[in-house]
Scaffold this motif. Structure first.
Motif, PDB file in Angstrom:
ATOM      1  N   THR A  32       0.833  -1.191   0.000  1.00  0.00           N
ATOM      2  CA  THR A  32       0.000   0.000   0.000  1.00  0.00           C
ATOM      3  C   THR A  32       0.871   1.245   0.000  1.00  0.00           C
ATOM      4  OG1 THR A  32      -0.096   0.161   2.398  1.00  0.00           O
ATOM      5  CG2 THR A  32      -1.768  -1.191   1.344  1.00  0.00           C
ATOM      6  N   LEU A  33       0.318   2.347  -0.454  1.00  0.00           N
ATOM      7  CA  LEU A  33       1.052   3.604  -0.465  1.00  0.00           C
ATOM      8  C   LEU A  33       1.227   4.167   0.942  1.00  0.00           C
ATOM      9  CD1 LEU A  33      -0.536   5.360  -3.554  1.00  0.00           C
ATOM     10  CD2 LEU A  33       1.692   4.278  -3.391  1.00  0.00           C
ATOM     11  N   ARG A  34       0.289   3.868   1.846  1.00  0.00           N
ATOM     12  CA  ARG A  34       0.380   4.425   3.186  1.00  0.00           C
ATOM     13  C   ARG A  34       1.260   3.594   4.113  1.00  0.00           C
ATOM     14  NH1 ARG A  34      -4.539   3.640   6.899  1.00  0.00           N
ATOM     15  NH2 ARG A  34      -4.859   1.416   6.791  1.00  0.00           N
ATOM     16  N   GLY A  35       1.749   2.460   3.639  1.00  0.00           N
ATOM     17  CA  GLY A  35       2.693   1.676   4.420  1.00  0.00           C
ATOM     18  C   GLY A  35       2.078   0.859   5.531  1.00  0.00           C
ATOM     19  N   ALA A  36       0.798   0.536   5.441  1.00  0.00           N
ATOM     20  CA  ALA A  36       0.130  -0.252   6.475  1.00  0.00           C
ATOM     21  C   ALA A  36      -0.961  -1.091   5.836  1.00  0.00           C
ATOM     22  CB  ALA A  36      -0.459   0.659   7.543  1.00  0.00           C
ATOM     23  N   ASP A  37      -1.401  -2.096   6.575  1.00  0.00           N
ATOM     24  CA  ASP A  37      -2.488  -2.942   6.112  1.00  0.00           C
ATOM     25  C   ASP A  37      -3.774  -2.124   6.004  1.00  0.00           C
ATOM     26  OD1 ASP A  37      -3.694  -5.403   5.399  1.00  0.00           O
ATOM     27  OD2 ASP A  37      -4.512  -5.580   7.427  1.00  0.00           O
ATOM     28  N   VAL A  38      -4.648  -2.530   5.112  1.00  0.00           N
ATOM     29  CA  VAL A  38      -5.900  -1.801   4.892  1.00  0.00           C
ATOM     30  C   VAL A  38      -6.722  -1.714   6.175  1.00  0.00           C
ATOM     31  CG1 VAL A  38      -8.064  -1.820   3.620  1.00  0.00           C
ATOM     32  CG2 VAL A  38      -5.963  -2.441   2.468  1.00  0.00           C
ATOM     33  N   GLN A  39      -6.714  -2.743   6.980  1.00  0.00           N
ATOM     34  CA  GLN A  39      -7.518  -2.780   8.196  1.00  0.00           C
ATOM     35  C   GLN A  39      -6.893  -2.014   9.356  1.00  0.00           C
ATOM     36  OE1 GLN A  39     -10.513  -4.095   8.049  1.00  0.00           O
ATOM     37  NE2 GLN A  39     -10.131  -4.700   5.936  1.00  0.00           N
ATOM     38  N   GLN A  40      -5.615  -1.668   9.248  1.00  0.00           N
ATOM     39  CA  GLN A  40      -4.917  -1.008  10.343  1.00  0.00           C
ATOM     40  C   GLN A  40      -5.299   0.475  10.411  1.00  0.00           C
ATOM     41  OE1 GLN A  40      -0.708  -1.429  10.111  1.00  0.00           O
ATOM     42  NE2 GLN A  40      -0.299  -0.187  11.910  1.00  0.00           N
ATOM     43  N   VAL A  41      -5.630   0.944  11.616  1.00  0.00           N
ATOM     44  CA  VAL A  41      -5.984   2.343  11.835  1.00  0.00           C
ATOM     45  C   VAL A  41      -4.708   3.124  12.134  1.00  0.00           C
ATOM     46  CG1 VAL A  41      -7.285   3.945  13.278  1.00  0.00           C
ATOM     47  CG2 VAL A  41      -8.244   1.697  12.727  1.00  0.00           C
ATOM     48  N   LEU A  42      -4.476   4.182  11.355  1.00  0.00           N
ATOM     49  CA  LEU A  42      -3.295   5.019  11.554  1.00  0.00           C
ATOM     50  C   LEU A  42      -3.734   6.387  12.063  1.00  0.00           C
ATOM     51  CD1 LEU A  42      -1.268   4.251   8.309  1.00  0.00           C
ATOM     52  CD2 LEU A  42      -0.914   3.327  10.588  1.00  0.00           C
ATOM     53  N   PRO A  43      -2.984   6.981  12.988  1.00  0.00           N
ATOM     54  CA  PRO A  43      -3.351   8.322  13.469  1.00  0.00           C
ATOM     55  C   PRO A  43      -3.097   9.358  12.380  1.00  0.00           C
ATOM     56  CG  PRO A  43      -1.261   7.641  14.398  1.00  0.00           C
ATOM     57  CD  PRO A  43      -1.795   6.456  13.656  1.00  0.00           C
ATOM     58  N   ALA A  44      -3.918  10.385  12.347  1.00  0.00           N
ATOM     59  CA  ALA A  44      -3.747  11.459  11.378  1.00  0.00           C
ATOM     60  C   ALA A  44      -2.592  12.358  11.793  1.00  0.00           C
ATOM     61  CB  ALA A  44      -5.033  12.275  11.277  1.00  0.00           C
ATOM     62  N   ASP A  45      -1.935  12.937  10.813  1.00  0.00           N
ATOM     63  CA  ASP A  45      -0.849  13.868  11.102  1.00  0.00           C
ATOM     64  C   ASP A  45      -1.401  15.117  11.779  1.00  0.00           C
ATOM     65  OD1 ASP A  45       0.954  12.181   9.933  1.00  0.00           O
ATOM     66  OD2 ASP A  45       0.878  13.168   7.972  1.00  0.00           O
ATOM     67  N   ASP A  46      -0.565  15.776  12.562  1.00  0.00           N
ATOM     68  CA  ASP A  46      -0.964  16.995  13.264  1.00  0.00           C
ATOM     69  C   ASP A  46      -0.783  18.256  12.425  1.00  0.00           C
ATOM     70  OD1 ASP A  46      -1.762  15.707  15.537  1.00  0.00           O
ATOM     71  OD2 ASP A  46       0.211  15.825  16.481  1.00  0.00           O
ATOM     72  N   ILE A  47      -0.297  18.137  11.212  1.00  0.00           N
ATOM     73  CA  ILE A  47       0.015  19.340  10.447  1.00  0.00           C
ATOM     74  C   ILE A  47      -1.200  19.994   9.798  1.00  0.00           C
ATOM     75  CG2 ILE A  47       2.398  18.728  10.000  1.00  0.00           C
ATOM     76  CD1 ILE A  47       1.523  17.762   7.246  1.00  0.00           C
ATOM     77  N   HIS A  48      -2.280  19.279   9.624  1.00  0.00           N
ATOM     78  CA  HIS A  48      -3.452  19.853   8.964  1.00  0.00           C
ATOM     79  C   HIS A  48      -4.588  20.032   9.963  1.00  0.00           C
ATOM     80  CE1 HIS A  48      -1.627  19.494   5.052  1.00  0.00           C
ATOM     81  NE2 HIS A  48      -1.297  18.249   5.332  1.00  0.00           N
ATOM     82  N   ARG A  49      -4.310  20.650  11.073  1.00  0.00           N
ATOM     83  CA  ARG A  49      -5.309  20.844  12.122  1.00  0.00           C
ATOM     84  C   ARG A  49      -5.809  22.275  12.122  1.00  0.00           C
ATOM     85  NH1 ARG A  49      -6.876  15.976  13.114  1.00  0.00           N
ATOM     86  NH2 ARG A  49      -5.276  14.614  13.878  1.00  0.00           N
ATOM     87  N   GLN A  50      -7.074  22.447  12.472  1.00  0.00           N
ATOM     88  CA  GLN A  50      -7.657  23.771  12.635  1.00  0.00           C
ATOM     89  C   GLN A  50      -6.969  24.469  13.801  1.00  0.00           C
ATOM     90  OE1 GLN A  50     -10.325  24.643  10.582  1.00  0.00           O
ATOM     91  NE2 GLN A  50     -10.206  26.714  11.330  1.00  0.00           N
ATOM     92  N   LEU A  51      -6.579  25.708  13.629  1.00  0.00           N
ATOM     93  CA  LEU A  51      -5.932  26.455  14.691  1.00  0.00           C
ATOM     94  C   LEU A  51      -6.977  27.188  15.516  1.00  0.00           C
ATOM     95  CD1 LEU A  51      -2.929  27.994  12.735  1.00  0.00           C
ATOM     96  CD2 LEU A  51      -2.905  26.045  14.275  1.00  0.00           C
ATOM     97  N   GLU A  52      -6.776  27.216  16.807  1.00  0.00           N
ATOM     98  CA  GLU A  52      -7.689  27.923  17.704  1.00  0.00           C
ATOM     99  C   GLU A  52      -7.283  29.388  17.775  1.00  0.00           C
ATOM    100  OE1 GLU A  52     -10.395  26.603  19.109  1.00  0.00           O
ATOM    101  OE2 GLU A  52      -9.933  24.720  18.106  1.00  0.00           O
ATOM    102  N   GLY A  53      -8.253  30.270  17.998  1.00  0.00           N
ATOM    103  CA  GLY A  53      -7.963  31.699  18.093  1.00  0.00           C
ATOM    104  C   GLY A  53      -7.790  32.308  16.709  1.00  0.00           C
ATOM    105  N   ARG A  54      -7.595  33.602  16.689  1.00  0.00           N
ATOM    106  CA  ARG A  54      -7.473  34.315  15.421  1.00  0.00           C
ATOM    107  C   ARG A  54      -6.006  34.512  15.044  1.00  0.00           C
ATOM    108  NH1 ARG A  54     -12.151  36.577  13.771  1.00  0.00           N
ATOM    109  NH2 ARG A  54     -13.796  36.588  15.319  1.00  0.00           N
ATOM    110  N   MET A  55      -5.713  34.329  13.786  1.00  0.00           N
ATOM    111  CA  MET A  55      -4.378  34.609  13.276  1.00  0.00           C
ATOM    112  C   MET A  55      -4.328  36.066  12.839  1.00  0.00           C
ATOM    113  SD  MET A  55      -3.609  31.194  11.018  1.00  0.00           S
ATOM    114  CE  MET A  55      -1.956  31.664  10.590  1.00  0.00           C
ATOM    115  N   SER A  56      -3.177  36.696  13.007  1.00  0.00           N
ATOM    116  CA  SER A  56      -3.042  38.090  12.585  1.00  0.00           C
ATOM    117  C   SER A  56      -2.961  38.154  11.057  1.00  0.00           C
ATOM    118  CB  SER A  56      -1.801  38.719  13.210  1.00  0.00           C
ATOM    119  OG  SER A  56      -0.655  38.009  12.812  1.00  0.00           O
ATOM    120  N   ARG A  57      -3.344  39.286  10.534  1.00  0.00           N
ATOM    121  CA  ARG A  57      -3.288  39.481   9.080  1.00  0.00           C
ATOM    122  C   ARG A  57      -1.863  39.841   8.676  1.00  0.00           C
ATOM    123  NH1 ARG A  57      -8.847  42.764   7.720  1.00  0.00           N
ATOM    124  NH2 ARG A  57     -10.093  41.758   9.312  1.00  0.00           N
ATOM    125  N   ASN A  58      -1.501  39.510   7.445  1.00  0.00           N
ATOM    126  CA  ASN A  58      -0.156  39.754   6.949  1.00  0.00           C
ATOM    127  C   ASN A  58      -0.027  41.068   6.190  1.00  0.00           C
ATOM    128  OD1 ASN A  58       1.094  37.352   7.877  1.00  0.00           O
ATOM    129  ND2 ASN A  58      -0.035  36.235   6.325  1.00  0.00           N
TER     130      ASN A  58
END
Length: 146
Positions: A32-58
Motif C-alpha cells: 500500500t502507499l500508506r505503508g500499512a495494512d488496509v484494516q490497520q488504523v493510523l493516526p492522522a498527522d498533526d500538520i493539517h489541524r484547525q488552529l484555535e484563536g485568530r491569526m493576525s493578518r499579513n
C-alpha cells in the motif's frame, strides 16, 4: 489472407495477455502507499489541524481567515450559513464579528440592507485557518505596519 492476419493478431493478443498476467503474478506482494495494512488504523498527522484563536493578518485589506471549521456550512445560490452569525442583524447577539459595510454595497457602490450576489460566496476570499505546510515555496514577508 484476411483470416490468416486475423488469426495472427488474435494469437499475438492472447500471448501478450498471458505474458502480462504471468509478469503481474511474479512481481511480488502488493504494497500500500500508506505503508500499512488496509484494516490497520493510523493516526492522522498533526500538520493539517484547525488552529484555535485568530491569526493576525499579513497585510492591510487581507480578508480575515475563518477561525472555525466550515466543513458542514451550506453556501449555495439560496443559502449562506455564514450570515446566520455574521450578518449585521445577527452578529451582536451571536458574538460574531460583523461583516464590513463594503460587503453590503453593490457594484455601483449603493448601500444595501442585504448582501449582494457579488459578495455572497464568502469562501471565495475567506478560508479557514489551518496549520498546513506551504504547497509551494513562499518567501512572502508580512508587512511591518508602517
Amino acid at each position: 489472407m484476411k483470416l490468416v492476419v486475423l488469426a495472427g493478431v488474435s494469437a499475438t493478443a492472447i500471448l501478450l495477455t498471458l505474458t502480462g498476467l504471468a509478469t503481474a503474478q511474479s512481481s511480488g506482494e502488493v504494497r500500500t502507499l500508506r505503508g500499512a495494512d488496509v484494516q490497520q488504523v493510523l493516526p492522522a498527522d498533526d500538520i493539517h489541524r484547525q488552529l484555535e484563536g485568530r491569526m493576525s493578518r499579513n497585510y492591510r485589506q487581507q480578508p480575515p481567515l475563518v477561525p472555525h471549521s466550515i466543513d458542514q456550512y451550506q453556501i449555495d445560490m439560496r443559502n449562506n450559513q455564514c450570515l446566520a452569525c455574521h450578518d449585521w442583524t445577527n452578529a451582536g447577539e451571536r458574538g460574531a464579528p460583523t461583516l464590513s459595510m463594503t460587503h453590503y454595497q453593490d457594484r455601483e457602490g449603493n448601500q444595501l440592507d442585504q448582501i449582494p450576489g457579488t459578495r455572497w460566496f464568502c469562501n471565495a476570499c475567506h478560508v479557514p485557518q489551518a496549520n498546513a505546510p506551504d504547497l509551494v515555496r513562499n518567501i512572502f514577508q508580512p508587512s511591518t505596519g508602517n
